[in-house]
Design a protein around this motif. Structure first.
Motif, short mmCIF file in Angstrom:
data_model
loop_
_atom_site.label_atom_id
_atom_site.label_comp_id
_atom_site.label_asym_id
_atom_site.label_seq_id
_atom_site.Cartn_x
_atom_site.Cartn_y
_atom_site.Cartn_z
N SER A 99 0.83 -1.21 0.00
CA SER A 99 0.00 0.00 0.00
C SER A 99 0.86 1.26 0.00
CB SER A 99 -0.94 0.01 1.21
OG SER A 99 -1.85 -1.06 1.12
N LEU A 100 2.00 1.19 0.67
CA LEU A 100 2.91 2.33 0.69
C LEU A 100 3.45 2.61 -0.71
CD1 LEU A 100 4.10 4.39 2.66
CD2 LEU A 100 6.03 2.85 2.96
N GLY A 101 3.74 1.55 -1.46
CA GLY A 101 4.19 1.71 -2.85
C GLY A 101 3.15 2.42 -3.68
N LYS A 102 1.89 2.05 -3.50
CA LYS A 102 0.79 2.70 -4.23
C LYS A 102 0.71 4.18 -3.87
CE LYS A 102 -1.95 -1.48 -4.67
NZ LYS A 102 -3.14 -2.21 -4.21
N LEU A 103 0.90 4.48 -2.58
CA LEU A 103 0.88 5.89 -2.16
C LEU A 103 2.05 6.67 -2.75
CD1 LEU A 103 -0.16 6.33 1.59
CD2 LEU A 103 -1.33 7.08 -0.47
N PHE A 104 3.22 6.04 -2.83
CA PHE A 104 4.38 6.69 -3.46
C PHE A 104 4.01 7.09 -4.89
CE2 PHE A 104 8.95 6.37 -1.90
CZ PHE A 104 8.61 6.47 -0.56
N ASN A 105 3.37 6.17 -5.61
CA ASN A 105 2.98 6.46 -6.99
C ASN A 105 1.99 7.61 -7.05
OD1 ASN A 105 4.59 4.44 -8.06
ND2 ASN A 105 3.01 2.91 -7.84
N GLU A 106 1.02 7.62 -6.15
CA GLU A 106 0.05 8.70 -6.12
C GLU A 106 0.73 10.04 -5.80
OE1 GLU A 106 -4.11 9.89 -3.83
OE2 GLU A 106 -3.27 7.89 -3.52
N ALA A 107 1.63 10.02 -4.83
CA ALA A 107 2.35 11.24 -4.46
C ALA A 107 3.20 11.73 -5.63
CB ALA A 107 3.22 11.00 -3.24
N GLY A 138 9.19 -4.43 -11.43
CA GLY A 138 8.69 -5.00 -10.19
C GLY A 138 8.64 -4.07 -9.00
N ALA A 139 9.08 -2.83 -9.16
CA ALA A 139 8.99 -1.88 -8.05
C ALA A 139 7.52 -1.60 -7.74
CB ALA A 139 9.71 -0.58 -8.40
N LEU A 140 7.24 -1.35 -6.48
CA LEU A 140 5.87 -1.05 -6.05
C LEU A 140 5.56 0.44 -6.16
CD1 LEU A 140 5.94 -3.28 -2.87
CD2 LEU A 140 4.76 -3.77 -5.02
N GLY A 141 6.58 1.26 -6.07
CA GLY A 141 6.39 2.70 -6.14
C GLY A 141 7.74 3.39 -6.15
N ALA A 142 7.74 4.65 -6.52
CA ALA A 142 8.99 5.40 -6.58
C ALA A 142 8.71 6.88 -6.50
CB ALA A 142 9.75 5.08 -7.87
N LYS A 143 9.71 7.63 -6.08
CA LYS A 143 9.62 9.08 -6.08
C LYS A 143 11.00 9.66 -6.19
CE LYS A 143 8.89 11.53 -2.26
NZ LYS A 143 10.08 12.31 -2.26
N ILE A 144 11.08 10.78 -6.85
CA ILE A 144 12.35 11.49 -6.97
C ILE A 144 12.59 12.19 -5.64
CG2 ILE A 144 11.45 13.70 -7.86
CD1 ILE A 144 14.41 11.88 -9.43
N CYS A 145 13.82 12.28 -5.24
CA CYS A 145 14.17 12.96 -3.99
C CYS A 145 14.53 14.41 -4.30
CB CYS A 145 15.35 12.28 -3.32
SG CYS A 145 15.03 10.55 -2.89
N ALA A 158 14.51 18.30 -5.27
CA ALA A 158 13.83 19.19 -6.21
C ALA A 158 13.41 18.48 -7.49
CB ALA A 158 14.71 20.38 -6.55
N GLY A 159 14.09 17.39 -7.83
CA GLY A 159 13.71 16.64 -9.02
C GLY A 159 14.61 16.87 -10.22
N GLN A 160 14.20 16.33 -11.35
CA GLN A 160 14.90 16.39 -12.64
C GLN A 160 16.25 15.69 -12.63
OE1 GLN A 160 15.03 20.15 -14.62
NE2 GLN A 160 12.86 20.52 -14.36
N GLY A 161 16.57 14.99 -11.61
CA GLY A 161 17.83 14.28 -11.51
C GLY A 161 18.11 13.95 -10.06
N GLY A 162 19.35 13.60 -9.78
CA GLY A 162 19.71 13.27 -8.42
C GLY A 162 19.29 11.86 -8.06
N PHE A 163 18.72 11.71 -6.89
CA PHE A 163 18.38 10.39 -6.37
C PHE A 163 16.89 10.09 -6.46
CE2 PHE A 163 22.51 11.15 -4.65
CZ PHE A 163 23.09 9.89 -4.58
N MET A 164 16.60 8.80 -6.54
CA MET A 164 15.23 8.33 -6.54
C MET A 164 15.11 7.24 -5.47
SD MET A 164 12.97 6.87 -9.74
CE MET A 164 12.52 8.47 -10.45
N ALA A 165 14.06 7.33 -4.66
CA ALA A 165 13.75 6.29 -3.67
C ALA A 165 12.69 5.38 -4.29
CB ALA A 165 13.24 6.92 -2.38
N ILE A 166 12.96 4.10 -4.26
CA ILE A 166 12.08 3.13 -4.89
C ILE A 166 11.67 2.10 -3.84
CG2 ILE A 166 11.93 1.34 -6.67
CD1 ILE A 166 14.14 2.93 -8.20
#
Length: 178
Positions: free
Chosen positions: A91-99, A125-132, A134-142
């Motif tokens: 469910s947290l992965g789904k919320l990451f996608n929504e966010a 196979g990732a459940l969700g992800a978000k850029i860390c 400001a975005g457009q690069g850098g790190f992503m938490a998956i």
């Protein structure tokens, strides 16, 4: 530009939820919950760099659309807090996608390369992800279950992404006399 959350995270250590009102409230997650959560997080460097202040310039004057998106992200964060406590990774992965969808509406956080990285992570196979940040690069938490982790890492490596090992620092910032 930017928020205060990074400074608080560094100062307190551990894994915490921060509530920014008139004063800052810090709610720490128990170590067992935090470590279970961290086992399902993959931190990757996208291979892309950017200038954060330039991205953040659109926050000088926030539009109604941006405010709605930011309010929704805040609401999602409250929902995520409960899911972390329950260790409900799916469910947290789904919320990451929504966010992520709302974050894209709040600012210019993505581009073709980041969208491609995100899509490949999910298809692998990732459940969700978000850029860390400001975005457009850098790190992503998956968010990814352990059994899918190597597949996600392998497919993202083909795009020039690199996995970074991380751990939770339980002490926060420390100083030493030399």
């Amino acid at each position: 530009f930017g928020g205060r959350q990074d400074q608080y995270a560094s100062a307190f250590g551990g894994m915490n939820a921060y509530y920014f009102e008139d004063k800052v409230m810090v709610s720490s997650y128990p170590r067992l919950i935090a470590e279970k959560f961290a086992e399902n997080i993959l931190l990757i460097f996208t291979g892309k760099t950017r200038k954060s202040p330039k991205i953040q310039e659109s926050f000088k004057r926030i539009t109604t659309k941006q405010k709605k998106a930011l309010d929704k992200i805040k609401e999602i964060a409250f929902q995520a807090d409960e899911l972390i406590i329950r260790s409900d990774i799916v469910s947290l992965g789904k919320l990451f996608n929504e966010a992520w969808e709302y974050k894209k509406k709040s600012n210019k956080v993505t581009n073709k390369e980041i969208d491609n990285i995100y899509d490949i992570a999910i298809k692998s196979g990732a459940l969700g992800a978000k850029i860390c940040g400001a975005g457009q690069g850098g790190f992503m938490a998956i968010i990814v279950k352990k059994d899918k982790r190597s597949e996600v890492v392998k497919n993202l490596a083909r795009l020039g992404c690199k996995e970074y090992d991380f751990g939770i620092d339980w002490n926060g910032v420390e100083t030493r006399f030399i």
